[in-house]
Design an enzyme around this catalytic site. Sequence first.
Site, PDB file in Angstrom:
ATOM      1  N   ALA A  79       0.842  -1.204   0.000  1.00  0.00           N
ATOM      2  CA  ALA A  79       0.000   0.000   0.000  1.00  0.00           C
ATOM      3  C   ALA A  79       0.879   1.257   0.000  1.00  0.00           C
ATOM      4  CB  ALA A  79      -0.892   0.002   1.235  1.00  0.00           C
ATOM      5  N   GLN A  81       0.991   3.711   1.941  1.00  0.00           N
ATOM      6  CA  GLN A  81       1.535   4.004   3.269  1.00  0.00           C
ATOM      7  C   GLN A  81       2.096   2.746   3.946  1.00  0.00           C
ATOM      8  OE1 GLN A  81       2.321   6.721   4.805  1.00  0.00           O
ATOM      9  NE2 GLN A  81       1.527   8.074   3.233  1.00  0.00           N
ATOM     10  N   SER A  82       2.670   1.845   3.171  1.00  0.00           N
ATOM     11  CA  SER A  82       3.197   0.608   3.755  1.00  0.00           C
ATOM     12  C   SER A  82       4.441   0.871   4.618  1.00  0.00           C
ATOM     13  CB  SER A  82       3.560  -0.354   2.618  1.00  0.00           C
ATOM     14  OG  SER A  82       4.405  -1.377   3.105  1.00  0.00           O
ATOM     15  N   ASN A  83       4.368   0.403   5.860  1.00  0.00           N
ATOM     16  CA  ASN A  83       5.541   0.479   6.743  1.00  0.00           C
ATOM     17  C   ASN A  83       6.612  -0.515   6.290  1.00  0.00           C
ATOM     18  OD1 ASN A  83       4.595   2.398   8.807  1.00  0.00           O
ATOM     19  ND2 ASN A  83       3.039   0.833   9.201  1.00  0.00           N
ATOM     20  N   SER A  85       7.323  -1.496   3.236  1.00  0.00           N
ATOM     21  CA  SER A  85       8.085  -0.967   2.095  1.00  0.00           C
ATOM     22  C   SER A  85       9.105   0.056   2.578  1.00  0.00           C
ATOM     23  CB  SER A  85       7.141  -0.316   1.082  1.00  0.00           C
ATOM     24  OG  SER A  85       6.215  -1.262   0.620  1.00  0.00           O
TER      25      SER A  85
END
Length: 347
Positions: A79, A81-83, A85
């Site tokens: 996503a 806002q992926s943590n 990534s």
Amino acid sequence: MNGSLGKLDKLPRVALAHLPTPLEAMDNLAAALGRTGGLYVKRDDCTGLAFGGNKVRHLEFYLGVARARGADTVLITGAIQSNFSRCMAAAARKLGMGCHIQLEDQVPDKVGEYRTSGNVLVDNMLGATLHAYTGDPEGANRRIDEIAAALKAEGRNPYVVPRGAGHKPLGALGYVVAAQEILTQIGDRGIRIDEIVLASGTGASQAGLLFGLRALGSDIRVTGVCVREESAIQKARVAGLCGGIAEVLEVDPIVRDGDVIAMDDFLAPGYGRLNEPTLRALDMAARHEALILDPAYTAKAMATAILRARETGPDYGIMFLHTGGEPGAFAYSESLTAELEKLRAEK
Ligand SMILES: Cc1ncc(COP(=O)(O)O)c(C=O)c1O
């Protein structure tokens, strides 16, 4: 303490996290809830690496494999806002690797800061190559493989961090390690813990922790807090991951399905969306313990930890596992500011 963890020490792993993470008492919060103590926080938001969080522990194993295969570039899809990534972009920099992140547009109605601030800002600062994607998750997995194939054709050696079902749960092993760490920490300090509460998304952190505790002979209850799926689905997912961990470690599947707990009391109205108890939990954690929580994961987990703290007495030790994700809060700054103002005005 490692006898029952099978091949754990033999699997490829890179050191990325600042370990052990701190374990702190939450006495102010306990007092605010009318308890005389028995509440603790495990600060996995302090694993380091560009704001840290639980995913840094996962990446130690994924990138261990990447390095063992001689990868020079790592790729991931997630996503906006992926943590995960964001942590991967940071880990790639530390390991001197290139990094490609595919940002999946899962919430098209979110615009502005959601698309420019928080984790995606950090991805940009870290110099990750970003690819936009709109479509279904299977298509996203196919597309990231295509990007990897193109890199290979250019002479690079890419490694795609696998997402979705059907791959070995290597990330969960980071929480098998965490189980060892927690048992050592509470043993050394003579702290009684009966229950650990944590956010459960893919379920990998919950599964690793539960598996590790049971394999090491601990019966501490592990309460997974549903942030995406309802309880029945999440339980099945975590149980499946526990089976996968046993296979990877080549040990007996020690976790019984009935031992998997998933609470979805604060899931509504859905992923990344606040409800009143969640907002209150976020507010209380900040004001009493200076803990910064995010709306998607840790605030929902804290709302559940508070619920459990109200249901039990000070002799029942509860550990809130702070899984990080603070940058995500900045992606919601406008709505969060407005909602906190409203909440505080009501008091
Ligand atoms: C801050 C934070 N907490 C908890 C989780 C859930 O962890 P898991 O996917 O291992 O269930 C995530 C997952 O993205 C996360 O970013």
